[in-house]
Structures are given as structure tokens and as C-alpha cells.
Write an enzyme that holds these catalytic residues in place. Sequence first.
Site, PDB file in Angstrom:
ATOM      1  N   GLU A  69      22.590  52.113  40.735  1.00 13.44           N
ATOM      2  CA  GLU A  69      23.539  51.145  41.293  1.00 13.44           C
ATOM      3  C   GLU A  69      24.856  51.832  41.657  1.00 13.44           C
ATOM      4  O   GLU A  69      25.334  52.698  40.934  1.00 13.44           O
ATOM      5  CB  GLU A  69      23.826  50.051  40.257  1.00 13.44           C
ATOM      6  CG  GLU A  69      24.843  49.027  40.759  1.00 13.44           C
ATOM      7  CD  GLU A  69      25.210  48.000  39.703  1.00 13.44           C
ATOM      8  OE1 GLU A  69      24.456  47.035  39.554  1.00 13.44           O
ATOM      9  OE2 GLU A  69      26.250  48.177  39.044  1.00 13.44           O
TER      10      GLU A  69
ATOM     11  N   HIS B 242      22.278  34.255  29.353  1.00 12.16           N
ATOM     12  CA  HIS B 242      23.527  34.280  30.132  1.00 12.16           C
ATOM     13  C   HIS B 242      24.615  33.587  29.303  1.00 12.16           C
ATOM     14  O   HIS B 242      24.349  32.560  28.674  1.00 12.16           O
ATOM     15  CB  HIS B 242      23.307  33.561  31.471  1.00 12.16           C
ATOM     16  CG  HIS B 242      24.510  33.620  32.363  1.00 12.16           C
ATOM     17  ND1 HIS B 242      25.442  32.616  32.407  1.00 12.16           N
ATOM     18  CD2 HIS B 242      24.940  34.571  33.233  1.00 12.16           C
ATOM     19  CE1 HIS B 242      26.396  32.946  33.272  1.00 12.16           C
ATOM     20  NE2 HIS B 242      26.105  34.118  33.798  1.00 12.16           N
TER      21      HIS B 242
HETATM   22  P1  FAD Z   1      22.514  31.931  38.024  1.00 13.82           P
HETATM   23  O1  FAD Z   1      21.112  32.381  38.080  1.00 13.82           O
HETATM   24  O2  FAD Z   1      22.919  30.837  38.949  1.00 13.82           O
HETATM   25  O3  FAD Z   1      22.832  31.490  36.515  1.00 13.82           O
HETATM   26  C1  FAD Z   1      24.192  31.206  36.135  1.00 13.82           C
HETATM   27  C2  FAD Z   1      24.168  30.241  34.940  1.00 13.82           C
HETATM   28  O4  FAD Z   1      23.728  28.950  35.384  1.00 13.82           O
HETATM   29  C3  FAD Z   1      23.208  30.636  33.828  1.00 13.82           C
HETATM   30  O5  FAD Z   1      23.802  30.291  32.614  1.00 13.82           O
HETATM   31  C4  FAD Z   1      21.967  29.762  34.082  1.00 13.82           C
HETATM   32  O6  FAD Z   1      21.250  29.476  32.896  1.00 13.82           O
HETATM   33  C5  FAD Z   1      22.624  28.497  34.630  1.00 13.82           C
HETATM   34  N1  FAD Z   1      21.755  27.739  35.549  1.00 13.82           N
HETATM   35  C6  FAD Z   1      21.030  28.243  36.566  1.00 13.82           C
HETATM   36  N2  FAD Z   1      20.379  27.233  37.209  1.00 13.82           N
HETATM   37  C7  FAD Z   1      20.724  26.080  36.585  1.00 13.82           C
HETATM   38  C8  FAD Z   1      20.411  24.714  36.786  1.00 13.82           C
HETATM   39  N3  FAD Z   1      19.588  24.316  37.756  1.00 13.82           N
HETATM   40  N4  FAD Z   1      20.963  23.763  35.942  1.00 13.82           N
HETATM   41  C9  FAD Z   1      21.826  24.152  34.936  1.00 13.82           C
HETATM   42  N5  FAD Z   1      22.156  25.453  34.717  1.00 13.82           N
HETATM   43  C10 FAD Z   1      21.623  26.398  35.523  1.00 13.82           C
HETATM   44  N6  FAD Z   1      28.445  39.930  39.929  1.00 13.82           N
HETATM   45  C11 FAD Z   1      29.158  40.201  41.056  1.00 13.82           C
HETATM   46  O7  FAD Z   1      30.220  39.605  41.288  1.00 13.82           O
HETATM   47  N7  FAD Z   1      28.694  41.120  41.979  1.00 13.82           N
HETATM   48  C12 FAD Z   1      27.526  41.804  41.806  1.00 13.82           C
HETATM   49  O8  FAD Z   1      27.147  42.624  42.642  1.00 13.82           O
HETATM   50  C13 FAD Z   1      26.767  41.541  40.611  1.00 13.82           C
HETATM   51  N8  FAD Z   1      25.587  42.189  40.381  1.00 13.82           N
HETATM   52  C14 FAD Z   1      24.850  41.885  39.248  1.00 13.82           C
HETATM   53  C15 FAD Z   1      23.612  42.524  39.052  1.00 13.82           C
HETATM   54  C16 FAD Z   1      22.836  42.253  37.922  1.00 13.82           C
HETATM   55  C17 FAD Z   1      21.510  42.929  37.739  1.00 13.82           C
HETATM   56  C18 FAD Z   1      23.320  41.318  36.952  1.00 13.82           C
HETATM   57  C19 FAD Z   1      22.518  41.038  35.723  1.00 13.82           C
HETATM   58  C20 FAD Z   1      24.549  40.675  37.154  1.00 13.82           C
HETATM   59  C21 FAD Z   1      25.315  40.936  38.306  1.00 13.82           C
HETATM   60  N9  FAD Z   1      26.541  40.293  38.544  1.00 13.82           N
HETATM   61  C22 FAD Z   1      27.272  40.568  39.681  1.00 13.82           C
HETATM   62  C23 FAD Z   1      27.071  39.301  37.575  1.00 13.82           C
HETATM   63  C24 FAD Z   1      26.570  37.872  37.896  1.00 13.82           C
HETATM   64  O9  FAD Z   1      27.060  37.468  39.153  1.00 13.82           O
HETATM   65  C25 FAD Z   1      27.077  36.946  36.783  1.00 13.82           C
HETATM   66  O10 FAD Z   1      26.412  37.233  35.579  1.00 13.82           O
HETATM   67  C26 FAD Z   1      27.030  35.442  37.074  1.00 13.82           C
HETATM   68  O11 FAD Z   1      27.776  34.783  36.050  1.00 13.82           O
HETATM   69  C27 FAD Z   1      25.650  34.813  37.099  1.00 13.82           C
HETATM   70  O12 FAD Z   1      24.974  35.121  38.239  1.00 13.82           O
HETATM   71  P2  FAD Z   1      23.408  34.714  38.379  1.00 13.82           P
HETATM   72  O13 FAD Z   1      23.007  35.076  39.740  1.00 13.82           O
HETATM   73  O14 FAD Z   1      22.646  35.232  37.244  1.00 13.82           O
HETATM   74  O15 FAD Z   1      23.550  33.098  38.261  1.00 13.82           O
END
Ligand code: FAD
Length: 289
Positions: free
Chosen positions: A17, A149
Amino acid sequence: MKISELLQTKEITISCELFPPKKGSELQKAHELVQDMAKLKPAYISVTYGASGGISEHTVDMANEVQNVNGVTALAHLTCASSGRDKIHAVLGELKENKIENILALRGDIPEDLDFPLQNQYRYASELVKEIKEFGDFCIGGACYPEGHPEADSIEADIDHLKRKVEAGCEFLTTQMFFDNNILYNFLYRALKKGIQIPVIAGIMPVTNVNQIKRIISLSGTILPQRFRAIVERFADNPSALKQAGIAYATEQIIDLIANGVGHVHIYTMNKPDVAGAIMKNLSEIYIV
Ligand code: FAD
């Protein structure tokens, strides 16, 4: 190449990355960084998008540099917490133009000053995944959290949400960093039980300085095993020893993962090709390009 195909054809992949520069004036340095990382021949290089949920102006440029200048498959991250649909569609168009076909679809952290969600915009990454899928021929990945998370009510609820994200169109998942492989094995078991059958790529962070460790603890609450803490305490005042120990610890984690059938590993390099290179060297008979 689509990452889904790559994961199918190769039993072992090591990917890296990078994060893009914040300012345009730092782009020259970024060119060199990409070159140095590409020389290590990772299976692909991912390029982050903003930080803490913010937008990024240089992710597409850097992904283009990775793939179209240096010949390594690129994975462009894309977050939606701070972006409207128009902005997301514009970035998808740019990625298409540059023939970047792999996207890690994320919600991003919710900026404190943001009235979230913006009206009629994305609330969860699964909504972004669905929209990218509708947009066209991209291979889409998502994030997952072996320790849960931080916002999730429970680990169980988090896995339920993850299942929905996969059903929306994710073809692979990359994990948040972890320092105890048993946490990952436990997560994989629970994910499989839930019916999540797509490849899970293990995210490994080589920790090479004390500030990095403090940041990890404060941001993610990741569990630091005693064995790891002992290393940090012993070498806290000796940066080069800590770096060497951090590289060795990450290498050992990766070897244990591969030995136990987790063949796809992503290194959070923190833009340090020398650290990634040292790990790759340690794996030279295990990860054959
Ligand atoms: P989601 O999958 O939407 O989940 C977020 C939260 O919402 C979780 O607690 C989940 O349980 C909950 N949730 C999901 N769907 C529902 C639903 N239908 N109803 C109720 N709750 C729900 N951040 C950056 O800014 N830039 C990056 O480039 C970046 N790269 C990353 C790469 C990796 C591999 C990882 C692990 C994280 C990265 N992050 C990055 C951080 C990430 O954006 C944060 O952790 C963010 O808070 C969650 O993103 P997510 O896509 O996992 O969200």
C-alpha cells in the site's frame, strides 16, 4: 489485471500500500516512491484515498503511475463519506479513462465537522459498492475488521454488515492490521460460518517506530500481544533495532499466515520501500514472482 483473477491464479500474493502526497508539489517524490515500490514486484500496489474520510486529488494520478508507467496492477481506494454522487462518478470516470479496473470501496471515517450523511448521499460502503457495480466493469474490494469495526455494536453485527457489503458486489476483502494471527484465524472462521466465501487478504503493518505504535493504539484500539509489547519496550530507544525487530515480526506473521493457508497478504508500507523490500527479501524463497 483484475485482482479477483490474480487471487484465483496465484496461491501466494504479496501486495503493498502507498499513500499519495497531499500537495501537488510533492508529486515528484511520489514518482520515485512508486518506482522504488514497483521494483519489489508486488502482486499489486494499492493507493489510498484521502485520510480520515477526506477526499484525495492525487489517488488517480498515483494509481496511473503505478499501473501505466511502472507496469504493476493498481488498486485505487475510494471513500464516500465526504463525497456526493457527482464527485464519485467523476472519479470513476477518471479511473476508467486510465484503465484502472480495481477499486477498494470504502465509506471512510466520518469527519467531525460533517453533517453526516450528506443529504441523499452514501451512509455505508455497501451503497458505494452497489453504485460502482452499476457504473460498470470494475473489480471491487472492501475493508474488513478482524477485531470488529470501532463503530459496530458487536462483532456479530459487524459481520452481518460485512455480509451485506459482500452481497452488494465485493469480490475480495482486505483486513485492518492485526498483530496476533489468531485474531485473523478466528475472524476467518466466523466469516466463513456467515457464508462469506470471497478471498480475504491479510493486512500486515510492519511497525518500525514508537510514534507509529502510539498512533495505532489511539486510532484503532488494535490489540498488541505481549510478545510484541516486549519488543517495543526493549528497543524503544534504539530506532534501528526497533526497525529491524518490526521487520522481523511482520515477516514472521506473514510466514505463519502462509503456512496456515492464508496466501494473500497486503503490506501497509507507510511509504517505506526499504521496509517493504526487507520483508520481501526475507520471503524470497516463499513468494516467488
Ligand atoms: P463500512 O463497511 O460502511 O462500515 C462502517 C461501519 O458501519 C461499521 O461499523 C459497520 O459495521 C457499520 N455498518 C455497515 N453497514 C451497515 C448497515 N447496513 N447498518 C448499520 N451499520 C452498518 N480510510 C480512508 O480515508 N482512506 C483510505 O484509503 C482507507 N483505506 C482503508 C483500507 C483498509 C484495508 C481498511 C481496513 C481501512 C481503510 N480506511 C481508509 C479506513 C476506513 O475508511 C474506516 O475504517 C471507516 O471508518 C470504515 O470504512 P468501511 O468501508 O469499512 O465502512
